[in-house]
Design an enzyme around this catalytic site. Structure first.
Site, PDB file in Angstrom:
ATOM      1  N   PRO A 256      32.441 107.135  -4.727  1.00  0.00           N
ATOM      2  CA  PRO A 256      31.953 106.632  -6.012  1.00  0.00           C
ATOM      3  C   PRO A 256      32.266 107.525  -7.212  1.00  0.00           C
ATOM      4  O   PRO A 256      31.645 107.382  -8.260  1.00  0.00           O
ATOM      5  CB  PRO A 256      30.437 106.567  -5.777  1.00  0.00           C
ATOM      6  CG  PRO A 256      30.166 107.723  -4.870  1.00  0.00           C
ATOM      7  CD  PRO A 256      31.386 107.846  -3.969  1.00  0.00           C
ATOM      8  N   CYS A 257      33.238 108.419  -7.087  1.00  0.00           N
ATOM      9  CA  CYS A 257      33.440 109.433  -8.124  1.00  0.00           C
ATOM     10  C   CYS A 257      33.762 108.839  -9.486  1.00  0.00           C
ATOM     11  O   CYS A 257      33.424 109.428 -10.514  1.00  0.00           O
ATOM     12  CB  CYS A 257      34.531 110.412  -7.702  1.00  0.00           C
ATOM     13  SG  CYS A 257      36.129 109.632  -7.397  1.00  0.00           S
ATOM     14  N   ARG A 258      34.402 107.668  -9.539  1.00  0.00           N
ATOM     15  CA  ARG A 258      34.780 107.094 -10.822  1.00  0.00           C
ATOM     16  C   ARG A 258      34.124 105.747 -11.088  1.00  0.00           C
ATOM     17  O   ARG A 258      34.504 105.025 -12.017  1.00  0.00           O
ATOM     18  CB  ARG A 258      36.302 106.966 -10.924  1.00  0.00           C
ATOM     19  CG  ARG A 258      37.046 108.263 -10.666  1.00  0.00           C
ATOM     20  CD  ARG A 258      38.405 108.289 -11.296  1.00  0.00           C
ATOM     21  NE  ARG A 258      38.323 108.400 -12.748  1.00  0.00           N
ATOM     22  CZ  ARG A 258      39.406 108.380 -13.534  1.00  0.00           C
ATOM     23  NH1 ARG A 258      40.605 108.240 -13.015  1.00  0.00           N
ATOM     24  NH2 ARG A 258      39.271 108.500 -14.844  1.00  0.00           N
TER      25      ARG A 258
END
Length: 327
Positions: free
Chosen positions: A277-279
């Site tokens: 889910p980093c971006r």
């Protein structure tokens, strides 16, 4: 290596404080309460999704005990990703901060004009604009998509098309005309039944559609403060897929960079393919800004509706219900 990575992520999430003040408008992230509100709205809008409590030993105390994560099961995946033509329309945008690359599925290729060729932010804007257009089409009814849940694989064509009813019932026989069972000597040789064309025989029918299916889960990532999508697949015989087999159904740029096999955060002994889910927040913020520019604001309870539309570019062959319009 995967065990060390999972341990590191667990420690990192444990020491991250729970977000309590809303930053939805400014950063497109969610508090646990906002995640629950968005999950309630998703369940209301689409009956194929439901809340799960999970394993009590893995319960997060910042979420309600009966609303630890969202799930939809038996989602069909009719074909492998390599059967789809993406090569001419994909471009991976590398970031300067050392983070994971971003896949722009709308990219027009080298020969087409594109003012955002060297800018990942402009490409994210284009991604957002494309999703806004799709959302507008859903809302106005100009798209072929509907808000109905996707059809699960049918058992057979015969079951889907039952024979028409008889036009009239046969006349009831008179009591005196009914033969006595003792007088029916021909029954000793057995009863001969006429073949039923509507009957389905598993050993001979070739019309039964057997596909891969997936169970999807949406969890709350405390560190990134966004939803996180995880997948667990089954083959045509309902046997669990291996990690390598599940990666066949994920956009290859993501499969090689932002999808990892890790333990399910709420179920013991289950390994899932999790989309990093980093971006997520950055893309959601771009989409929300584009929609706001067009005069349509996204409410916090609509977050997961938009999120699932965005995730469809990562798992395009898994036919979950991402066609719901914003209302």
């Amino acid at each position: 290596m995967s065990n060390l990575t999972s341990m590191f992520k667990g420690i990192r999430e444990y020491w991250t404080p729970v977000l309590t003040a809303s930053r939805f408008e400014t950063d497109a992230v969610l508090t646990p309460d906002e995640f629950v509100a968005a999950g309630d709205y998703l369940v209301f809008k689409c009956g194929t999704w439901r809340w799960e409590a999970g394993d009590p030993a893995k319960r997060r105390d910042y979420l309600p005990a009966d609303k630890q994560f969202l799930t939809t099961k038996n989602v069909p995946c009719l074909k492998r990703l390599h059967e789809m033509e993406y090569h001419a329309s994909e471009k991976t945008v590398e970031t300067d901060d050392g983070g994971d690359g971003w896949l722009a599925t709308h990219y027009k290729g080298e020969g087409a004009p594109d003012v955002s060729d060297d800018s990942d932010l402009d490409l994210l804007d284009d991604v957002a604009a494309e999703f806004v257009e799709k959302l507008t089409m859903d809302a106005t009814g100009t798209s072929s998509s509907t808000s109905k849940p996707p059809a699960r694989p049918a058992a057979s064509s015969a079951a889907a098309h039952p024979p028409p009813p008889a036009h009239h019932a046969a006349a009831a026989p008179e009591p005196d005309d009914i033969p006595d069972i003792d007088d029916m000597d021909d029954l000793a040789g057995g009863v001969s039944e006429a073949p039923d064309p509507a009957a389905v025989h598993a050993s001979t029918s070739t019309k039964i559609v057997r596909t891969r299916t997936y169970d999807l889960a949406i969890t709350y990532d405390k560190y990134y403060q966004t939803p996180k999508l995880a997948l667990f697949g089954y083959d045509e015989a309902r046997q669990p897929l291996t990690g390598a087999q599940m990666l066949q159904d994920i956009s290859q740029d993501h499969a090689n960079k932002t999808v990892t096999m890790e333990p399910h955060p709420h179920l013991a002994g289950v390994m899932v393919a999790a989309i990093h889910p980093c971006r997520h927040a950055e893309v959601m913020k771009r989409i929300m800004d584009k929609m706001r520019e067009g005069g349509k604001a996204v409410r916090v309870d609509q977050y997961l509706i938009v999120f699932l539309k965005f995730m469809a570019s990562v798992i395009p062959t898994i036919d979950y219900d991402h066609t719901m319009a914003l209302e």
